[in-house]
Design a protein around this motif. Structure first.
Motif, PDB file in Angstrom:
ATOM      1  N   LEU A 188      -6.559 -15.429  -5.010  1.00 30.63           N
ATOM      2  CA  LEU A 188      -6.182 -14.216  -4.307  1.00 30.63           C
ATOM      3  C   LEU A 188      -4.603 -14.119  -4.524  1.00 30.63           C
ATOM      4  O   LEU A 188      -3.978 -15.358  -3.923  1.00 30.63           O
ATOM      5  CB  LEU A 188      -6.639 -14.052  -2.676  1.00 30.63           C
ATOM      6  CG  LEU A 188      -7.822 -13.952  -2.805  1.00 30.63           C
ATOM      7  CD1 LEU A 188      -7.854 -14.129  -1.302  1.00 30.63           C
ATOM      8  CD2 LEU A 188      -8.938 -13.080  -3.330  1.00 30.63           C
ATOM      9  N   LEU A 189      -4.062 -13.137  -5.671  1.00 28.07           N
ATOM     10  CA  LEU A 189      -2.733 -13.174  -5.626  1.00 28.07           C
ATOM     11  C   LEU A 189      -1.706 -12.450  -5.174  1.00 28.07           C
ATOM     12  O   LEU A 189      -2.378 -11.206  -4.556  1.00 28.07           O
ATOM     13  CB  LEU A 189      -3.040 -13.039  -7.202  1.00 28.07           C
ATOM     14  CG  LEU A 189      -3.279 -14.100  -7.949  1.00 28.07           C
ATOM     15  CD1 LEU A 189      -3.108 -13.813  -9.352  1.00 28.07           C
ATOM     16  CD2 LEU A 189      -3.077 -14.969  -8.041  1.00 28.07           C
ATOM     17  N   SER A 190      -0.086 -12.288  -4.668  1.00 27.02           N
ATOM     18  CA  SER A 190       0.460 -11.488  -3.878  1.00 27.02           C
ATOM     19  C   SER A 190       1.430 -10.752  -4.592  1.00 27.02           C
ATOM     20  O   SER A 190       2.277 -11.435  -4.919  1.00 27.02           O
ATOM     21  CB  SER A 190       1.076 -12.505  -2.612  1.00 27.02           C
ATOM     22  OG  SER A 190       1.840 -11.793  -2.233  1.00 27.02           O
ATOM     23  N   ASP A 191       1.079  -9.407  -4.082  1.00 23.31           N
ATOM     24  CA  ASP A 191       2.181  -8.976  -5.672  1.00 23.31           C
ATOM     25  C   ASP A 191       2.595  -8.056  -4.603  1.00 23.31           C
ATOM     26  O   ASP A 191       2.834  -7.035  -4.555  1.00 23.31           O
ATOM     27  CB  ASP A 191       1.179  -8.061  -6.210  1.00 23.31           C
ATOM     28  CG  ASP A 191       2.363  -6.853  -7.220  1.00 23.31           C
ATOM     29  OD1 ASP A 191       3.107  -7.533  -7.216  1.00 23.31           O
ATOM     30  OD2 ASP A 191       1.581  -5.927  -7.774  1.00 23.31           O
ATOM     31  N   THR A 192       3.732  -8.499  -3.378  1.00 18.76           N
ATOM     32  CA  THR A 192       4.447  -8.039  -2.411  1.00 18.76           C
ATOM     33  C   THR A 192       4.965  -6.904  -2.693  1.00 18.76           C
ATOM     34  O   THR A 192       5.317  -5.854  -1.951  1.00 18.76           O
ATOM     35  CB  THR A 192       5.288  -8.945  -1.314  1.00 18.76           C
ATOM     36  OG1 THR A 192       6.152  -9.279  -2.374  1.00 18.76           O
ATOM     37  CG2 THR A 192       4.178  -9.403  -0.232  1.00 18.76           C
ATOM     38  N   ASP A 193       5.746  -6.574  -4.073  1.00 21.72           N
ATOM     39  CA  ASP A 193       6.275  -5.410  -4.380  1.00 21.72           C
ATOM     40  C   ASP A 193       5.871  -4.640  -5.234  1.00 21.72           C
ATOM     41  O   ASP A 193       6.611  -3.736  -5.454  1.00 21.72           O
ATOM     42  CB  ASP A 193       8.063  -6.375  -5.252  1.00 21.72           C
ATOM     43  CG  ASP A 193       7.241  -6.930  -6.649  1.00 21.72           C
ATOM     44  OD1 ASP A 193       6.639  -6.781  -6.885  1.00 21.72           O
ATOM     45  OD2 ASP A 193       8.619  -7.810  -7.538  1.00 21.72           O
ATOM     46  N   LYS A 194       4.618  -4.985  -5.388  1.00 19.79           N
ATOM     47  CA  LYS A 194       3.532  -4.137  -6.061  1.00 19.79           C
ATOM     48  C   LYS A 194       3.966  -3.199  -7.322  1.00 19.79           C
ATOM     49  O   LYS A 194       3.537  -3.124  -8.088  1.00 19.79           O
ATOM     50  CB  LYS A 194       3.660  -2.629  -5.041  1.00 19.79           C
ATOM     51  CG  LYS A 194       3.079  -2.735  -4.018  1.00 19.79           C
ATOM     52  CD  LYS A 194       3.739  -1.547  -3.018  1.00 19.79           C
ATOM     53  CE  LYS A 194       3.544  -2.093  -1.441  1.00 19.79           C
ATOM     54  NZ  LYS A 194       4.647  -2.426  -1.204  1.00 19.79           N
ATOM     55  N   SER A 195       4.844  -4.793  -8.746  1.00 15.55           N
ATOM     56  CA  SER A 195       5.222  -4.604  -9.480  1.00 15.55           C
ATOM     57  C   SER A 195       3.703  -5.068 -10.437  1.00 15.55           C
ATOM     58  O   SER A 195       3.948  -3.880 -10.968  1.00 15.55           O
ATOM     59  CB  SER A 195       6.247  -5.182  -9.574  1.00 15.55           C
ATOM     60  OG  SER A 195       5.918  -6.079  -9.802  1.00 15.55           O
ATOM     61  N   ILE A 196       3.071  -5.718  -9.891  1.00 18.58           N
ATOM     62  CA  ILE A 196       1.710  -6.012 -11.117  1.00 18.58           C
ATOM     63  C   ILE A 196       0.467  -4.805 -10.293  1.00 18.58           C
ATOM     64  O   ILE A 196       0.003  -4.790 -12.212  1.00 18.58           O
ATOM     65  CB  ILE A 196       1.183  -6.859 -10.940  1.00 18.58           C
ATOM     66  CG1 ILE A 196       3.171  -8.149 -11.192  1.00 18.58           C
ATOM     67  CG2 ILE A 196       0.154  -7.192 -11.762  1.00 18.58           C
ATOM     68  CD1 ILE A 196       3.328  -7.812 -12.680  1.00 18.58           C
ATOM     69  N   LEU A 197       0.977  -4.210  -9.794  1.00 20.08           N
ATOM     70  CA  LEU A 197      -0.162  -3.229  -9.286  1.00 20.08           C
ATOM     71  C   LEU A 197       0.345  -2.249  -9.819  1.00 20.08           C
ATOM     72  O   LEU A 197      -1.096  -2.058 -10.247  1.00 20.08           O
ATOM     73  CB  LEU A 197      -0.245  -3.003  -7.437  1.00 20.08           C
ATOM     74  CG  LEU A 197      -1.133  -4.355  -6.980  1.00 20.08           C
ATOM     75  CD1 LEU A 197      -0.264  -3.755  -5.375  1.00 20.08           C
ATOM     76  CD2 LEU A 197      -2.623  -3.678  -6.924  1.00 20.08           C
ATOM     77  N   ALA A 198       1.273  -1.327  -9.638  1.00 21.72           N
ATOM     78  CA  ALA A 198       1.582  -0.454 -10.702  1.00 21.72           C
ATOM     79  C   ALA A 198       1.763  -0.873 -12.144  1.00 21.72           C
ATOM     80  O   ALA A 198       1.011   0.129 -13.048  1.00 21.72           O
ATOM     81  CB  ALA A 198       3.428  -0.509 -10.645  1.00 21.72           C
TER      82      ALA A 198
END
Length: 161
Positions: free
Chosen positions: A95-105
């Motif tokens: 499970l990977l953490s993308d707290t700044d949501k840059s990869i999600l975006a």
């Protein structure tokens, strides 16, 4: 007014990433080269829908791995919360953490969405399936948590129906 987001399509090269997993270790897209990869993007660890989806992946992991695919989940949660989620539900993949949501975006999994008729910004439940070279095979957006893994299994030819 809604903001446009870029969606990935079949044949696109997956955006590179290096994120922390539930143990605080760095995991990069490159570490999966040579294997297929199923990346599922979900809004929040330990919520009912996300738990259902994560457990469905857990329950199908052996057949997915046999078919040549690894699995990772990406959310904006911090590694500490992801560790609790993985431990609580016996999740046996990163499970990977993308707290700044840059990869999600970058993957088209963050942006404006309609929630009960109101436009909000957030994680859009999505799954991207990559081949062994990191090329998009399938890009599935606005998926439902329940039944989604079954749909993927059929898409990959793992279930005959």
């Amino acid at each position: 007014m809604t903001e446009e987001r870029t969606l990935l399509t079949q044949g696109d090269t997956a955006p590179s990433f290096t994120l922390l997993n539930q143990s605080g270790a760095e995991v990069s897209l490159d570490s999966f080269r040579g294997k297929g990869l199923i990346i599922f993007f979900y809004p929040a660890a330990m919520t009912p829908g996300c738990t259902k989806e994560a457990c469905d992946f857990r329950d199908s992991i052996e057949s997915l791995r046999t078919a040549g695919y690894e699995i990772v989940g990406i959310s904006p949660d911090k590694p500490e919360k992801l560790a609790k989620f993985a431990e609580r539900d016996g999740l046996t993949y990163d499970l990977l953490s993308d707290t700044d949501k840059s990869i999600l975006a970058a993957y088209g999994a963050f942006g404006d969405k309609s929630l009960y008729g109101k436009i909000t910004r957030g994680v859009i439940r999505s799954t991207i399936i990559l081949d062994a070279d990191g090329t998009v095979e399938h890009a599935l957006y606005n998926v439902k948590a329940t039944g989604h893994v079954g749909r993927i299994r059929k898409l990959l030819g793992l279930d005959p129906k």
